[in-house]
Design a protein around this motif. Structure first.
Motif, mmCIF file in Angstrom:
data_model
loop_
_atom_site.group_PDB
_atom_site.id
_atom_site.type_symbol
_atom_site.label_atom_id
_atom_site.label_comp_id
_atom_site.label_asym_id
_atom_site.label_seq_id
_atom_site.Cartn_x
_atom_site.Cartn_y
_atom_site.Cartn_z
ATOM 1 N N TYR A 82 48.640 49.150 32.935
ATOM 2 C CA TYR A 82 48.570 49.203 34.386
ATOM 3 C C TYR A 82 48.241 47.805 34.910
ATOM 4 C CZ TYR A 82 46.924 50.087 39.104
ATOM 5 O OH TYR A 82 46.747 50.043 40.470
ATOM 6 N N ALA A 83 49.000 47.340 35.869
ATOM 7 C CA ALA A 83 48.739 46.041 36.507
ATOM 8 C C ALA A 83 48.277 46.296 37.936
ATOM 9 C CB ALA A 83 49.998 45.178 36.506
ATOM 10 N N GLY A 84 47.134 45.706 38.278
ATOM 11 C CA GLY A 84 46.599 45.811 39.632
ATOM 12 C C GLY A 84 46.861 44.538 40.409
ATOM 13 N N TYR A 85 47.213 44.672 41.666
ATOM 14 C CA TYR A 85 47.580 43.529 42.501
ATOM 15 C C TYR A 85 46.647 43.346 43.686
ATOM 16 C CZ TYR A 85 51.878 43.239 39.837
ATOM 17 O OH TYR A 85 52.780 43.085 38.816
ATOM 18 N N MET A 93 40.226 46.032 29.932
ATOM 19 C CA MET A 93 40.550 45.612 31.287
ATOM 20 C C MET A 93 40.457 44.099 31.270
ATOM 21 S SD MET A 93 41.351 46.530 34.381
ATOM 22 C CE MET A 93 40.638 47.806 35.372
ATOM 23 N N PHE A 94 41.591 43.451 31.430
ATOM 24 C CA PHE A 94 41.627 42.002 31.393
ATOM 25 C C PHE A 94 41.329 41.459 32.781
ATOM 26 C CE2 PHE A 94 43.866 43.278 27.682
ATOM 27 C CZ PHE A 94 43.358 42.404 26.740
ATOM 28 N N VAL A 95 40.056 41.268 33.020
ATOM 29 C CA VAL A 95 39.574 40.725 34.282
ATOM 30 C C VAL A 95 38.645 39.583 33.890
ATOM 31 C CG1 VAL A 95 38.470 41.315 36.476
ATOM 32 C CG2 VAL A 95 39.658 43.058 35.217
ATOM 33 N N GLY A 96 37.948 39.009 34.806
ATOM 34 C CA GLY A 96 37.015 37.953 34.453
ATOM 35 C C GLY A 96 37.725 36.653 34.160
ATOM 36 N N LEU A 97 37.658 36.188 32.930
ATOM 37 C CA LEU A 97 38.261 34.902 32.574
ATOM 38 C C LEU A 97 39.751 34.846 32.872
ATOM 39 C CD1 LEU A 97 36.630 34.011 29.150
ATOM 40 C CD2 LEU A 97 36.267 32.906 31.342
ATOM 41 N N ASP A 120 53.962 40.598 31.644
ATOM 42 C CA ASP A 120 55.300 41.175 31.602
ATOM 43 C C ASP A 120 55.195 42.615 31.114
ATOM 44 O OD1 ASP A 120 54.950 41.042 28.832
ATOM 45 O OD2 ASP A 120 56.266 39.325 28.583
ATOM 46 N N ASP A 121 56.329 43.250 30.936
ATOM 47 C CA ASP A 121 56.339 44.657 30.552
ATOM 48 C C ASP A 121 55.892 44.903 29.114
ATOM 49 O OD1 ASP A 121 57.266 45.074 33.080
ATOM 50 O OD2 ASP A 121 59.321 45.534 32.487
ATOM 51 N N ALA A 122 55.708 43.839 28.334
ATOM 52 C CA ALA A 122 55.291 43.977 26.937
ATOM 53 C C ALA A 122 53.861 43.507 26.708
ATOM 54 C CB ALA A 122 56.240 43.179 26.042
ATOM 55 N N PHE A 123 53.134 43.215 27.770
ATOM 56 C CA PHE A 123 51.793 42.634 27.631
ATOM 57 C C PHE A 123 50.901 43.469 26.723
ATOM 58 C CE2 PHE A 123 47.387 42.005 28.914
ATOM 59 C CZ PHE A 123 47.279 40.627 28.900
ATOM 60 N N CYS A 124 50.711 44.741 27.039
ATOM 61 C CA CYS A 124 49.788 45.572 26.261
ATOM 62 C C CYS A 124 50.318 45.851 24.852
ATOM 63 C CB CYS A 124 49.489 46.874 26.993
ATOM 64 S SG CYS A 124 48.470 46.623 28.478
ATOM 65 N N ALA A 125 51.625 45.867 24.687
ATOM 66 C CA ALA A 125 52.193 46.026 23.348
ATOM 67 C C ALA A 125 51.805 44.835 22.478
ATOM 68 C CB ALA A 125 53.711 46.162 23.427
ATOM 69 N N ALA A 158 47.958 40.808 46.333
ATOM 70 C CA ALA A 158 48.426 39.552 45.762
ATOM 71 C C ALA A 158 49.869 39.718 45.292
ATOM 72 C CB ALA A 158 47.543 39.153 44.592
ATOM 73 N N ASP A 159 50.569 38.609 45.134
ATOM 74 C CA ASP A 159 51.943 38.620 44.636
ATOM 75 C C ASP A 159 51.984 38.557 43.113
ATOM 76 O OD1 ASP A 159 52.923 38.625 47.227
ATOM 77 O OD2 ASP A 159 53.019 36.434 47.324
ATOM 78 N N PHE A 160 50.835 38.511 42.494
ATOM 79 C CA PHE A 160 50.726 38.396 41.043
ATOM 80 C C PHE A 160 49.687 39.398 40.563
ATOM 81 C CE2 PHE A 160 48.195 35.258 43.290
ATOM 82 C CZ PHE A 160 46.912 35.601 42.889
ATOM 83 N N PRO A 161 49.732 39.779 39.295
ATOM 84 C CA PRO A 161 48.738 40.719 38.789
ATOM 85 C C PRO A 161 47.359 40.087 38.747
ATOM 86 C CG PRO A 161 50.250 40.073 37.051
ATOM 87 C CD PRO A 161 50.724 39.419 38.291
ATOM 88 N N VAL A 162 46.381 40.788 39.288
ATOM 89 C CA VAL A 162 45.003 40.336 39.315
ATOM 90 C C VAL A 162 44.236 40.956 38.142
ATOM 91 C CG1 VAL A 162 42.875 40.339 40.679
ATOM 92 C CG2 VAL A 162 45.089 40.033 41.800
ATOM 93 N N SER A 163 44.615 42.141 37.738
ATOM 94 C CA SER A 163 44.000 42.791 36.580
ATOM 95 C C SER A 163 45.067 43.527 35.795
ATOM 96 C CB SER A 163 42.895 43.761 37.013
ATOM 97 O OG SER A 163 43.441 44.807 37.781
ATOM 98 N N ILE A 164 44.873 43.570 34.506
ATOM 99 C CA ILE A 164 45.751 44.323 33.616
ATOM 100 C C ILE A 164 44.857 45.239 32.806
ATOM 101 C CG2 ILE A 164 47.424 44.237 31.720
ATOM 102 C CD1 ILE A 164 48.421 42.829 34.204
ATOM 103 N N ALA A 165 45.169 46.524 32.798
ATOM 104 C CA ALA A 165 44.428 47.487 31.990
ATOM 105 C C ALA A 165 45.335 47.972 30.872
ATOM 106 C CB ALA A 165 43.970 48.661 32.853
ATOM 107 N N CYS A 166 44.817 47.965 29.650
ATOM 108 C CA CYS A 166 45.573 48.418 28.482
ATOM 109 C C CYS A 166 44.802 49.526 27.775
ATOM 110 C CB CYS A 166 45.754 47.277 27.482
ATOM 111 S SG CYS A 166 46.680 45.865 28.066
#
Length: 150
Positions: free
Chosen positions: A80-83, A8-12, A33-38, A91-99
């Motif tokens: 999964y991108a959380g907003y 879960m890319f949160v924090g920093l 983007d759609d390839a982030f976790c890849a 938010a209009d941008f992703p606040v968290s990304i889960a891979c």
């Protein structure tokens, strides 16, 4: 035997400090983007294998993403991108990304021996990826292999 990686890319990278930044009218400096976790999978496992990245929409975390499983053949990640900001506002941008990904060890075990691809003997640390993102203020172009979106 190690369990699949779940990051879960949160924090920093996508932390609660974004709340104040967004309210001040700042331009959010990091993107996904759609390839982030890849790309994270390729970076963490040190591989140039192609990765299929399955995307999950807003609101699907508890219904589908949480139940999903990454695969080694074909190498498949889930993203999964959380907003939602920490204060509950959207938010209009992703606040968290889960891979959800596989470890280098699992990928090595599942892939037949070949000189056509590279896989590291052990995983890189997640904080190394975060450092790359923060240093470049963009998504790193770390891996030569492509990905396919399903």
């Amino acid at each position: 035997m190690k369990a699949p990686l779940f990051l879960m890319f949160v924090g920093l990278v996508y932390g609660a400090s974004i709340d104040a930044y967004a309210k001040e009218g700042g331009t959010y400096p990091l993107v996904t983007d759609d390839a982030f976790c890849a790309r994270v999978q390729q970076f963490i496992a040190g591989t140039d294998l192609a990765v299929e990245n399955v995307l999950y929409g807003e609101g699907s975390y508890w219904t589908t993403f949480k139940k999903s499983k990454p695969l080694t053949q074909p190498l498949t990640t889930h993203q999964y991108a959380g907003y939602q900001l920490a204060n509950g506002e959207s938010a209009d941008f992703p606040v968290s990304i889960a891979c959800k990904m596989k470890t280098a060890e699992r990928i090595l075990t599942a892939q037949p021996a070949s000189e056509n691809f590279t896989i590291a003997d052990e995983d890189r640390a997640c904080h190394d990826w975060q450092a790359q993102v923060l240093q470049h203020q963009r998504l790193p172009e770390c891996c030569p292999a492509g990905y396919s979106q399903t």
